[in-house]
Enzyme design. Structure first.
Site, short mmCIF file in Angstrom:
data_model
loop_
_atom_site.label_atom_id
_atom_site.label_comp_id
_atom_site.label_asym_id
_atom_site.label_seq_id
_atom_site.Cartn_x
_atom_site.Cartn_y
_atom_site.Cartn_z
N HIS A 207 30.79 34.86 47.55
CA HIS A 207 31.04 35.69 46.38
C HIS A 207 29.88 35.65 45.37
O HIS A 207 29.24 36.66 45.15
CB HIS A 207 32.38 35.23 45.76
CG HIS A 207 32.91 36.09 44.68
ND1 HIS A 207 34.22 36.04 44.25
CD2 HIS A 207 32.32 37.02 43.89
CE1 HIS A 207 34.40 36.90 43.27
NE2 HIS A 207 33.26 37.51 43.04
N GLU B 208 37.79 40.39 37.47
CA GLU B 208 37.85 38.93 37.60
C GLU B 208 38.33 38.25 36.32
O GLU B 208 38.07 37.06 36.11
CB GLU B 208 36.48 38.37 38.00
CG GLU B 208 35.98 38.81 39.36
CD GLU B 208 36.79 38.25 40.53
OE1 GLU B 208 37.76 37.50 40.29
OE2 GLU B 208 36.47 38.60 41.67
P1 13P Z 1 33.83 43.73 37.72
O1 13P Z 1 32.92 44.94 37.56
O2 13P Z 1 35.27 44.14 37.85
O3 13P Z 1 33.61 42.72 36.63
O4 13P Z 1 33.51 43.03 39.10
C1 13P Z 1 32.23 42.65 39.45
C2 13P Z 1 32.19 41.47 40.34
O5 13P Z 1 31.16 40.88 40.49
C3 13P Z 1 33.42 41.00 41.02
O6 13P Z 1 33.28 39.70 41.45
#
Ligand code: 13P
Length: 197
Positions: free
Chosen positions: A156, A74
């Protein structure tokens, strides 16, 4: 820079133990304006084993300057928030459960606690859905972050911002607290939204 990397590791572990995220979900970054550098947690690394060397340093265009892991998936979301809100120095993405329940319903978290006005700037709005990993997640978030210490991301999680890591962390805590208390209050009555202090 190493001190800041360590602070990200410490705060991430604290957030993991506080239940603000589960597994390897969530991510945290700091933007060093003078160096034009973002320090961000690596993707999919467990917080219990993460060290300062694992934190990735990159430009807002994605150019990696330092780090042996890939940055958070992200990183574009973080970069878009820094670009749209130049006074932001830290961005903290959690999956804290009560606030994320609002995100799953695409509902705002009403300003039912005084902290909403002392710290968060009012209610916590929900950003429109965008595909994870795309800049649109951050572009949509930046719109509803206007005047606020955070927002939720549809289906999300949560995004908390601040001038530094401590402020972003505090905002993430208050967002989760307000969501939890709203859900409890709703079970015994009709919570009253506090339009202003
Ligand atoms: P990352 O481990 O790539 O940071 O992703 C975790 C997440 O919460 C995606 O929204």
């Amino acid at each position: 820079m190493n001190k800041m990397k360590q602070e990200i590791v410490d705060k991430s572990l604290q957030a993991f133990h506080a239940g603000l995220f589960a597994g390897t979900s969530g991510n945290m970054s700091v933007y060093l304006k003078e160096e034009d550098l973002m320090l961000i947690t690596p993707t999919s690394v467990r917080y219990e084993t993460m060290t300062a060397e694992d934190i990735v340093a990159l430009k807002l265009d994605g150019t990696i300057v330092e780090g042996h892991y890939k940055p958070s998936s992200e990183w574009r979301m973080h970069a878009e928030v820094y670009k749209a809100h130049p006074d932001t120095g830290a961005v903290f993405h959690t999956h804290s459960p009560h606030a994320t329940a609002f995100a799953a319903n695409r509902m705002s978290i009403p300003a039912v606690l005084i902290e909403a006005h002392f710290f968060l700037g009012g209610d916590i709005r929900c950003a429109d859905y965008a595909t994870p990993g795309t800049p649109e997640v951050g572009i949509n978030a930046a719109k509803v972050l206007e005047g606020r210490g955070g927002c939720t991301l549809a289906n999300h999680g949560v995004l908390a911002v601040g001038k530094d890591l401590s402020q972003a962390y505090l905002n993430a805590e208050y967002i989760e607290d307000m969501a939890r208390i709203y859900i409890l209050a709703k079970q015994i009555g009709q919570p009253i939204e506090l339009a202003q202090l």
